[in-house]
Design an enzyme around this catalytic site. Structure first.
Site, mmCIF file in Angstrom:
data_model
loop_
_atom_site.group_PDB
_atom_site.id
_atom_site.type_symbol
_atom_site.label_atom_id
_atom_site.label_comp_id
_atom_site.label_asym_id
_atom_site.label_seq_id
_atom_site.Cartn_x
_atom_site.Cartn_y
_atom_site.Cartn_z
ATOM 1 N N ARG A 32 0.970 -1.301 0.060
ATOM 2 C CA ARG A 32 -0.232 0.083 -0.264
ATOM 3 C C ARG A 32 0.504 1.428 -0.137
ATOM 4 O O ARG A 32 0.595 2.413 -0.557
ATOM 5 C CB ARG A 32 -1.319 -0.232 1.225
ATOM 6 N N ARG A 76 11.697 -22.846 2.025
ATOM 7 C CA ARG A 76 13.432 -22.975 2.288
ATOM 8 C C ARG A 76 13.588 -23.490 0.539
ATOM 9 O O ARG A 76 13.365 -25.146 0.368
ATOM 10 C CB ARG A 76 13.962 -23.898 3.341
ATOM 11 N N ASP A 83 12.808 -16.624 15.780
ATOM 12 C CA ASP A 83 13.611 -16.904 16.007
ATOM 13 C C ASP A 83 15.260 -15.512 17.088
ATOM 14 O O ASP A 83 15.177 -15.597 17.644
ATOM 15 C CB ASP A 83 14.589 -17.369 15.269
ATOM 16 N N ARG A 130 4.796 -31.847 39.151
ATOM 17 C CA ARG A 130 5.603 -32.317 39.003
ATOM 18 C C ARG A 130 6.824 -31.507 37.729
ATOM 19 O O ARG A 130 6.566 -30.613 37.814
ATOM 20 C CB ARG A 130 5.318 -33.110 37.420
ATOM 21 N N MET A 164 10.924 -23.165 20.074
ATOM 22 C CA MET A 164 11.985 -23.227 18.941
ATOM 23 C C MET A 164 13.284 -22.059 18.931
ATOM 24 O O MET A 164 13.099 -21.328 19.891
ATOM 25 C CB MET A 164 11.066 -22.656 17.516
ATOM 26 N N GLY A 165 14.050 -21.664 18.052
ATOM 27 C CA GLY A 165 15.223 -20.948 18.013
ATOM 28 C C GLY A 165 16.115 -20.971 17.306
ATOM 29 O O GLY A 165 16.530 -20.260 16.739
ATOM 30 N N ALA A 177 10.198 -18.977 34.831
ATOM 31 C CA ALA A 177 10.667 -21.091 35.040
ATOM 32 C C ALA A 177 12.359 -20.849 36.071
ATOM 33 O O ALA A 177 12.905 -19.402 36.318
ATOM 34 C CB ALA A 177 11.512 -21.202 33.500
ATOM 35 N N GLU A 196 15.326 -25.802 21.862
ATOM 36 C CA GLU A 196 15.202 -26.435 20.778
ATOM 37 C C GLU A 196 16.866 -26.627 20.038
ATOM 38 O O GLU A 196 17.471 -27.762 19.566
ATOM 39 C CB GLU A 196 14.973 -26.468 19.242
#
Ligand code: F6P
Length: 321
Positions: free
Chosen positions: A25, A72, A128, A163, A170-171, A187, A223
């Site tokens: 645009r 890819r 990523d 637990r 990902m990354g 975490a 990962e």
């Protein structure tokens, strides 16, 4: 009328559509003919190109994925593939190519520029956040928010059942998704490809948490962190006495409507790409530094390196004690 092309390449990222919309645009507003190249460099090689109009990009601002599709391309890695891609641009008299993608995609743009003199502009589109020249890439914020939502949900059930949950994000070779979601999600540990942790410390940390009355243990594993998963889970169970859940968030992180931040970054990058072309400024990589849109020489941008933010890394550890 100046003809320009736009493509998306590599892994898709929420916000790519917002960037395409801005390019189309804003480009049309400045009297450019805009062509959309399908499936990244694959479509460029095959000549899979279509002219885009204002209405072609209607109702896509809020949509994840990419209307141009992505790929890819193995063939583009070859000299013949690159020659074919350059020929498509020459045949169609497309003078400038805007590439929206991650590290590999922008490196592809640089090859076209270096070898065939094609004028290119790079826009950082990948969840990523692995492009060092920009603080944020398009899609990173949305991905982090998806991971945060997952952590919140997993924490509930992790506490109920006492637990340990190992959440894989990902990354590729970059630990940013893990680090930032780890600190914002509270975490206990983050396992990043950039840091060679002593895994003993992870067991000790989880055990200390349990002894201090913690009901849940959340470990975010990038990962790209190199470890045998089965070994990690069995050792964790053995050393801490708690059952371990493994949750791989996978492609969930790459879909969905882009956040405000990603829409803004994408839109501003798209507008800036057109402004650069209008002012005959070429071979630039657009990004964001300290909240401002910036652009660097493409080669220099791709040579920049960044380290992990050790303060944040330490913060994950200290704040979850
Ligand atoms: O680059 C984005 C990304 O989602 C990475 O985090 C991941 O490693 C990769 O793409 C997955 O690629 P594919 O879609 O080809 O499986």
């Amino acid at each position: 009328m100046k003809k320009i092309g736009v493509l998306t390449s590599g892994g898709d990222a929420p916000g790519m559509n917002a960037a395409i919309r801005a390019v189309v645009r804003y480009g049309i507003y400045y009297n450019m003919e805009v062509y959309g190249i399908k499936r990244g460099y694959e479509g460029l090689i095959e000549g899979d190109v279509e002219r885009l109009y204002r209405r072609s990009v209607g109702d896509i601002l809020q949509r994840g994925g990419t209307i141009l599709k992505t790929a890819r391309s193995k063939e583009f890695m070859t000299e013949e593939g690159q020659e074919k891609a350059a020929k498509t641009l020459r045949d169609l008299k497309i003078e400038d190519l805007i590439v929206i993608g991650g590290n590999g995609s922008l490196t592809g743009a640089k090859m076209l520029s270096d070898r065939f003199g094609i004028d290119v502009i790079g826009i950082p589109g990948t969840i990523d956040n692995d492009l060092s020249y920009t603080d944020n890439t398009i899609g990173f914020d949305t991905a982090i928010n998806i991971v945060l939502d997952a952590i919140t949900r997993i924490r509930d059930t992790s506490s109920s059942h006492q637990r340990t949950s190992v959440i894989e994000v990902m990354g590729r070779h970059c630990g940013d998704i893990a680090l930032y979601s780890g600190i914002a999600g509270g975490a206990e540990c983050v396992l990043l490809p950039e840091i060679d942790d002593d895994i003993e410390d992870v067991y000790k940390k989880v055990t200390a948490g349990i002894e201090s009355g913690k009901l849940h243990n959340i470990i975010i594993k990038a990962e790209g962190y190199n470890i045998d998963n089965e070994k990690l889970f069995s050792s964790l169970k053995e050393r801490t006495g708690r059952n371990v859940n493994y949750i791989k968030l996978s492609y969930l992180q790459r879909g969905g409507s882009p956040t405000f931040r990603d829409r803004m970054l994408a839109t501003q990058c798209g507008m800036t790409a057109i402004d650069l072309i209008r002012h005959d400024i070429r071979n630039r990589a657009i990004g964001e530094r300290d909240g401002h849109i910036v652009h660097y020489d493409l080669t220099e941008a791709l040579e920049m390196t960044k380290g992990i933010d050790y303060d944040l890394y330490k913060g994950v550890d200290v704040l979850s004690m």
